[in-house]
Design a protein around this motif. Sequence first.
Motif, PDB file in Angstrom:
ATOM      1  N   GLU A 172       0.849  -1.182   0.000  1.00  0.00           N
ATOM      2  CA  GLU A 172       0.000   0.000   0.000  1.00  0.00           C
ATOM      3  C   GLU A 172       0.889   1.237   0.000  1.00  0.00           C
ATOM      4  O   GLU A 172       1.824   1.335   0.794  1.00  0.00           O
ATOM      5  CB  GLU A 172      -0.912  -0.004   1.219  1.00  0.00           C
ATOM      6  CG  GLU A 172      -1.944   1.110   1.221  1.00  0.00           C
ATOM      7  CD  GLU A 172      -2.945   0.975   2.351  1.00  0.00           C
ATOM      8  OE1 GLU A 172      -3.659   1.961   2.634  1.00  0.00           O
ATOM      9  OE2 GLU A 172      -3.007  -0.114   2.955  1.00  0.00           O
ATOM     10  N   VAL A 173       0.603   2.169  -0.870  1.00  0.00           N
ATOM     11  CA  VAL A 173       1.462   3.340  -1.062  1.00  0.00           C
ATOM     12  C   VAL A 173       1.263   4.357   0.060  1.00  0.00           C
ATOM     13  O   VAL A 173       0.131   4.696   0.426  1.00  0.00           O
ATOM     14  CB  VAL A 173       1.173   4.001  -2.419  1.00  0.00           C
ATOM     15  CG1 VAL A 173       2.004   5.267  -2.588  1.00  0.00           C
ATOM     16  CG2 VAL A 173       1.475   3.031  -3.557  1.00  0.00           C
ATOM     17  N   ARG A 174       2.391   4.828   0.598  1.00  0.00           N
ATOM     18  CA  ARG A 174       2.393   5.924   1.560  1.00  0.00           C
ATOM     19  C   ARG A 174       2.888   7.231   0.922  1.00  0.00           C
ATOM     20  O   ARG A 174       2.484   8.309   1.312  1.00  0.00           O
ATOM     21  CB  ARG A 174       3.292   5.570   2.758  1.00  0.00           C
ATOM     22  CG  ARG A 174       2.798   4.399   3.569  1.00  0.00           C
ATOM     23  CD  ARG A 174       1.572   4.776   4.395  1.00  0.00           C
ATOM     24  NE  ARG A 174       1.212   3.704   5.316  1.00  0.00           N
ATOM     25  CZ  ARG A 174       0.320   2.759   5.074  1.00  0.00           C
ATOM     26  NH1 ARG A 174      -0.315   2.754   3.897  1.00  0.00           N
ATOM     27  NH2 ARG A 174       0.040   1.830   5.963  1.00  0.00           N
ATOM     28  N   LYS A 175       3.773   7.136  -0.042  1.00  0.00           N
ATOM     29  CA  LYS A 175       4.283   8.290  -0.789  1.00  0.00           C
ATOM     30  C   LYS A 175       4.463   7.869  -2.231  1.00  0.00           C
ATOM     31  O   LYS A 175       5.104   6.852  -2.508  1.00  0.00           O
ATOM     32  CB  LYS A 175       5.623   8.764  -0.211  1.00  0.00           C
ATOM     33  CG  LYS A 175       6.252   9.917  -0.976  1.00  0.00           C
ATOM     34  CD  LYS A 175       7.491  10.446  -0.265  1.00  0.00           C
ATOM     35  CE  LYS A 175       8.624   9.433  -0.270  1.00  0.00           C
ATOM     36  NZ  LYS A 175       9.843   9.964   0.373  1.00  0.00           N
ATOM     37  N   GLY A 176       3.895   8.638  -3.153  1.00  0.00           N
ATOM     38  CA  GLY A 176       3.978   8.282  -4.557  1.00  0.00           C
ATOM     39  C   GLY A 176       2.634   7.824  -5.098  1.00  0.00           C
ATOM     40  O   GLY A 176       1.587   8.022  -4.478  1.00  0.00           O
ATOM     41  N   GLU A 177       2.659   7.192  -6.254  1.00  0.00           N
ATOM     42  CA  GLU A 177       1.425   6.766  -6.920  1.00  0.00           C
ATOM     43  C   GLU A 177       1.246   5.253  -6.932  1.00  0.00           C
ATOM     44  O   GLU A 177       0.213   4.742  -6.566  1.00  0.00           O
ATOM     45  CB  GLU A 177       1.406   7.303  -8.359  1.00  0.00           C
ATOM     46  CG  GLU A 177       1.423   8.826  -8.456  1.00  0.00           C
ATOM     47  CD  GLU A 177       0.173   9.479  -7.905  1.00  0.00           C
ATOM     48  OE1 GLU A 177      -0.852   8.799  -7.746  1.00  0.00           O
ATOM     49  OE2 GLU A 177       0.225  10.687  -7.631  1.00  0.00           O
ATOM     50  N   ASN A 184      -4.189   3.488  -4.765  1.00  0.00           N
ATOM     51  CA  ASN A 184      -3.196   3.541  -3.692  1.00  0.00           C
ATOM     52  C   ASN A 184      -2.459   2.214  -3.463  1.00  0.00           C
ATOM     53  O   ASN A 184      -1.925   1.979  -2.369  1.00  0.00           O
ATOM     54  CB  ASN A 184      -3.845   3.983  -2.371  1.00  0.00           C
ATOM     55  CG  ASN A 184      -2.917   4.823  -1.516  1.00  0.00           C
ATOM     56  OD1 ASN A 184      -2.170   5.657  -2.037  1.00  0.00           O
ATOM     57  ND2 ASN A 184      -2.956   4.628  -0.213  1.00  0.00           N
ATOM     58  N   TYR A 185      -2.405   1.357  -4.466  1.00  0.00           N
ATOM     59  CA  TYR A 185      -1.660   0.103  -4.358  1.00  0.00           C
ATOM     60  C   TYR A 185      -0.422   0.135  -5.246  1.00  0.00           C
ATOM     61  O   TYR A 185      -0.381   0.852  -6.250  1.00  0.00           O
ATOM     62  CB  TYR A 185      -2.529  -1.092  -4.763  1.00  0.00           C
ATOM     63  CG  TYR A 185      -3.660  -1.383  -3.803  1.00  0.00           C
ATOM     64  CD1 TYR A 185      -3.436  -1.469  -2.430  1.00  0.00           C
ATOM     65  CD2 TYR A 185      -4.948  -1.579  -4.277  1.00  0.00           C
ATOM     66  CE1 TYR A 185      -4.478  -1.741  -1.557  1.00  0.00           C
ATOM     67  CE2 TYR A 185      -5.995  -1.850  -3.408  1.00  0.00           C
ATOM     68  CZ  TYR A 185      -5.750  -1.929  -2.050  1.00  0.00           C
ATOM     69  OH  TYR A 185      -6.782  -2.195  -1.190  1.00  0.00           O
ATOM     70  N   GLU A 186       0.573  -0.668  -4.861  1.00  0.00           N
ATOM     71  CA  GLU A 186       1.789  -0.809  -5.663  1.00  0.00           C
ATOM     72  C   GLU A 186       2.079  -2.280  -5.866  1.00  0.00           C
ATOM     73  O   GLU A 186       2.075  -3.065  -4.925  1.00  0.00           O
ATOM     74  CB  GLU A 186       2.977  -0.148  -4.952  1.00  0.00           C
ATOM     75  CG  GLU A 186       4.088   0.326  -5.886  1.00  0.00           C
ATOM     76  CD  GLU A 186       4.802  -0.779  -6.642  1.00  0.00           C
ATOM     77  OE1 GLU A 186       4.866  -0.707  -7.890  1.00  0.00           O
ATOM     78  OE2 GLU A 186       5.308  -1.723  -5.985  1.00  0.00           O
ATOM     79  N   GLY A 187       2.334  -2.640  -7.131  1.00  0.00           N
ATOM     80  CA  GLY A 187       2.782  -3.985  -7.436  1.00  0.00           C
ATOM     81  C   GLY A 187       1.703  -5.046  -7.288  1.00  0.00           C
ATOM     82  O   GLY A 187       0.526  -4.753  -7.040  1.00  0.00           O
TER      83      GLY A 187
END
Length: 254
Positions: A172-177, A184-187
């Motif tokens: 889950e993203v805290r900084k960035g896109e 708000n998810y990454e990967g």
Amino acid sequence: MSEDRIAAGNRSINILQLYPREMNIYGDWGNVLVLKQRLKWNGYTANVLEYNVGDDFPADVDLLVGGGGQDSGQVVIQEDLQSLAPTLRALAEDDVPMLAICGLYQLFGRFFKTHTGTVIPGIGLLDLETHGGTERLIGNVLSVSEEFGEIHGYENHSGQTFLGPGVKPLAEVRKGEGNNSKDNYEGARYRNVVASYLHGSLLPKNPAIADFLIQQAVTRKFGSFEPAPPSPGDLDELARLSELARQHAGQRPR
């Protein structure tokens, strides 16, 4: 794998780098170097193999790594990647650990549709789809994973990737896109596959992911993970340097 084979000194892991000529433009080769070195520290030998368009696919792959590339690079590998689709899907289902970054992350999904409407088919290894946007998502990223803790990296992509129910987010993203500018998810995570947009390269600043891939590869091949004990001084210095790199990454502006 039997204990006799391990005792005989055959503690080698075959790392396959997928399309390093076309899909390796943001320092993704560093991920292979980290895996190779951390295998060595744990008492294993890394055999680094490469697969490029038109090559014969190796018969024995223990860990697969693929990097990012421009849209033009994706077009170059498209047809060849489709020919590998059954093999790669079978390896994933057989729990071969994989790290797919950016461009190959996209093509491991169902499709990548460019902002001009061109559809580049993926191989369907991951349940996700990517739509090209007009805005580039660029900058440092801090995300948090229950599995790996804080994940640091750098994103530079215009793809908007959306996950289906067959995969879960990596973090889950805290900084960035992250995957897109909406959820708000990454990967993505599936079985032993780790997929991410994060360059930098990813693994030097995130050793927990590297160690996961290594442990899964070794356990799958030999039945257990039996690292050689490092000297306390080496272990302390390694932990100190890794944490220092992570602290600096976390303090960088977006």
